[in-house]
Design an enzyme around this catalytic site. Sequence first.
Site, PDB file in Angstrom:
ATOM      1  N   LYS A  66       0.834  -1.212   0.000  1.00 10.70           N
ATOM      2  CA  LYS A  66       0.000   0.000   0.000  1.00 10.70           C
ATOM      3  C   LYS A  66       0.868   1.261   0.000  1.00 10.70           C
ATOM      4  O   LYS A  66       0.664   2.173  -0.783  1.00 10.70           O
ATOM      5  CB  LYS A  66      -0.914   0.024   1.235  1.00 10.70           C
ATOM      6  N   THR A  67       1.834   1.295   0.892  1.00  8.80           N
ATOM      7  CA  THR A  67       2.681   2.479   1.002  1.00  8.80           C
ATOM      8  C   THR A  67       3.514   2.637  -0.272  1.00  8.80           C
ATOM      9  O   THR A  67       3.712   3.738  -0.769  1.00  8.80           O
ATOM     10  CB  THR A  67       3.573   2.365   2.251  1.00  8.80           C
TER      11      THR A  67
ATOM     12  N   ASP B 192      -2.140   7.783   3.751  1.00  6.24           N
ATOM     13  CA  ASP B 192      -1.687   6.435   4.158  1.00  6.24           C
ATOM     14  C   ASP B 192      -2.297   6.121   5.526  1.00  6.24           C
ATOM     15  O   ASP B 192      -2.672   7.034   6.265  1.00  6.24           O
ATOM     16  CB  ASP B 192      -0.145   6.418   4.242  1.00  6.24           C
ATOM     17  N   GLU B 193      -2.401   4.850   5.887  1.00 10.41           N
ATOM     18  CA  GLU B 193      -2.927   4.416   7.197  1.00 10.41           C
ATOM     19  C   GLU B 193      -4.295   5.051   7.479  1.00 10.41           C
ATOM     20  O   GLU B 193      -4.544   5.541   8.587  1.00 10.41           O
ATOM     21  CB  GLU B 193      -1.943   4.774   8.327  1.00 10.41           C
TER      22      GLU B 193
ATOM     23  N   GLN C 245      -5.688  -3.292  10.789  1.00  9.82           N
ATOM     24  CA  GLN C 245      -4.569  -2.676  11.496  1.00  9.82           C
ATOM     25  C   GLN C 245      -4.976  -1.407  12.236  1.00  9.82           C
ATOM     26  O   GLN C 245      -4.132  -0.578  12.581  1.00  9.82           O
ATOM     27  CB  GLN C 245      -3.431  -2.346  10.524  1.00  9.82           C
TER      28      GLN C 245
ATOM     29  N   ARG D  76       4.892  -7.598  10.942  1.00  8.97           N
ATOM     30  CA  ARG D  76       6.109  -6.803  10.752  1.00  8.97           C
ATOM     31  C   ARG D  76       7.271  -7.698  10.340  1.00  8.97           C
ATOM     32  O   ARG D  76       8.303  -7.230   9.878  1.00  8.97           O
ATOM     33  CB  ARG D  76       6.527  -6.073  12.055  1.00  8.97           C
TER      34      ARG D  76
END
Length: 815
Positions: A64-65, A255-256, A297, A669
């Site tokens: 995504k990032t 983002d996020e 998330q 992660r």
Amino acid sequence: MSTSIPLPGLPAYDHADGTPDEPRTSRRGPTREELLEGLNEPQRAAVVHEGAPLLVVAGAGSGKTRVLTRRIAWLISERKAHPGSILAITFTNKAAAEMKERVEELVGKRARIMWVSTFHSACVRILRKEITALDFDGTGFKSNFSIYDAADQKRLMTLVCNDLDLDPRRYQPGAMLHWVSNQKNELKDPEDATKDARNNLEETYAAVYTTYQRRLREANALDFDDLIMFTVHLLQQLPEVRETYRRRFRHVLVDEYQDTNHAQYALIHQLCADNPEDLDGERVEPAELMVVGDADQSIYAFRGANIRNILDFEQDFPNATSILLEQNYRSTQTILTAANSVIGHNKGRKPKRLWSDAGDGARIVGYVADDERDEARFVSEEIDRLTDEGGLRPADVAVFYRTNAQSRVFEEVFIRLGMPYKVVGGVRFYERREVRDALAYLRMLVNPADQVSLRRILNTPKRGIGDRAVACVQALADRDRITFWEALRRAQDAPGLATRSLTAIQGFVAMVEELQSMVDAGERADVVLETVLARSGYVASLEESDDPQDETRVENLAELVAVAREFSDDPQAGPSADPADVDAGTVAPGLSDFLERVALVADTDQIPDAPEDDTGVVTLMTLHTAKGLEFPVVFLTGLEDGVFPHARALGDQPELEEERRLAYVGVTRARERLYISRAVVRSAWGAPAHNPGSRFLDELPVDLVDWRRTEAAQTRWGRPDLASGSAASSGLGTLTDAGRRNFSSAALRADAAARAKPAREMPSLEPGDRVVHDSFGMGTVVALEGVAEKAVASIDFGSEGVKRLLLRYAPVEKL
Ligand SMILES: Nc1ncnc2c1ncn2[C@@H]1O[C@H](COP(=O)(O)OP(=O)(O)OP(=O)(O)O)[C@@H](O)[C@H]1O
Ligand SMILES: [Mg+2]
């Protein structure tokens, strides 16, 4: 070029989307192929998408990032968007700096003028320009406002309590600030809050909110939540301002997105929602919006983040397009299967198929430690083994835990065993006393109305201006309705002020005015800081001290000067200057730019860039801080019910689901290897507590975990041997969750009768502490009487009333 402030002696780490295989620009600019290189089909579709609002929802590590970053480069390079028309929002300043750097690598220096920042930084920029237009009953803010952080807010709230004559034992600043913050995240101003108050407590809180805002205004200061709320108000109330920014930002990328709160959502909506006509009746196309996120998330509900923002995107932005990414490029299939299996226990989520073709990779390694020291030893030895035999560097490894306090034991053990490490987000550099004092000096110079800063340093170092003198000056300020600073300047008029104090105050005022003239002349931040430290006698007072800690303090101040110097040397570093001016190199960053930069530095910013050839150090961090990052090896520690999931969440379904999302963040992660561990006995409040294994352990597929050590041989009360695949009850099934977590090891060895009526760990409480009670829920300690076995606490449980409870038996726990 990086705009983040470097911090002393911090470690290397592998950042998300920091892969070295990114295409580099050649002088002619990147080709289409280069811009789309290393992207799969749906990722490309997201990069080249035009028009309607775009939502990219996808699990962790699906790029995504990376897509967001490439899209920015694509917009500039292929669609000829002006870099100044792009607004990209990231969750941390660190992430923003990285994203900017990456785009710059792709399209060159012109990328510098885009706004890539956190919500807070973007709002500061807007407010510095526009805030004077906001009217608060005839008074307003000046554009040189200060930004108050948590500690400043607490001090201010204490003053508010005094103003309103509130009993600080009943009305705790922390709890009130939390309430105020919630109001602001919901965009409610003091008037709304007053109207909405449904009971006495809420009325008092609304009055607190009103006074708190008044005091902020008097100090020409904003807190973090104000930054967002005021920007939204500005856009809502002033159509000209809204049009300016709507015309300016043609592309907005977030983002996020799952961690945005209502105020942040409203900000995006103001900028991007369809608004058929502008002021002149001309139709302006709304900005193109792209948000990326992962509902699984979402881990900031406690700060007002609203997962609905992502779930309702298609409703909020009709004609939105969604793109799903399903391939994960970060982790092995084993790690992904584990993550999917855990998160699958949350109800009401959209199931996702996340897969990886990285192969199965190593199995997850599990370890049940005797206690927390044993756990830390295991982690340390394992890292040693991996770096000796596995060709890994310490920088490839991260150790995660649920709460900051858990770092201490790791630190102690790592120091003893010589394992190089760095804690991210522990005692922060900018929270150290001497650093805060120095910054208070600087802030007060820029904004003398900033009372909190002014009072902080007025008598630091000691210069004979005591409490009584301060009270006299305050009385003068109140009488003549002038600021505290003005009153200091006119101290000779203050009734009752002793001559000696007057002389001291006049000396102080002369010094401040002299320093202010430096600032007005546009002197560099580092030069001002050095002069302040010398002229104020601050450093001299530390140097004269016998306290060895004061030596470290002098070093920290030297570090701060170094930070300021680096900032002043970098003409790109001024975040508040107009981007176009900065690009042209016409505006040198000044002291207020430096202060702004410092105020906006968040936890994760403390991860510095490592020197090239360094093997770096192990990173210790909380799970919350780990968001968006990736590491080849991850240790997920403290997997015990009551630790992770946190005690607070045990009896509460929504909170438990948030903890589970945090577990999902932690597991995902890891790129290659994942370790999970727990301790059978862990000290809590100074007494050993026996926590059952985390329920999340039961949610991992048994065949993926290789248990190096289990609990079987240690205690019959513990969790059954997970290696055998049994997921039977832990033997404590008759007790409530709270009962389970309160079991001391002594109680565990006692007989069945004792088990039915557990001997609890007595929490050590102070007035103002927040607690949770099995039946009454959350409360605040109002008063305490008696000691030890006879300690009785009066606790305010809100609608349940105030109860007096004998702590020895009461099922209360400190939060
Ligand atoms: N198409 C691709 N080919 C190869 N590697 C990729 C691809 N897409 C992403 N990656 C890599 O996968 C890793 C994860 O990407 P990224 O950090 O962008 O994912 P994310 O969806 O933002 O994750 P998170 O949800 O944790 O924020 C990064 O190392 C990134 O460089
Ligand atoms: Mg990401």
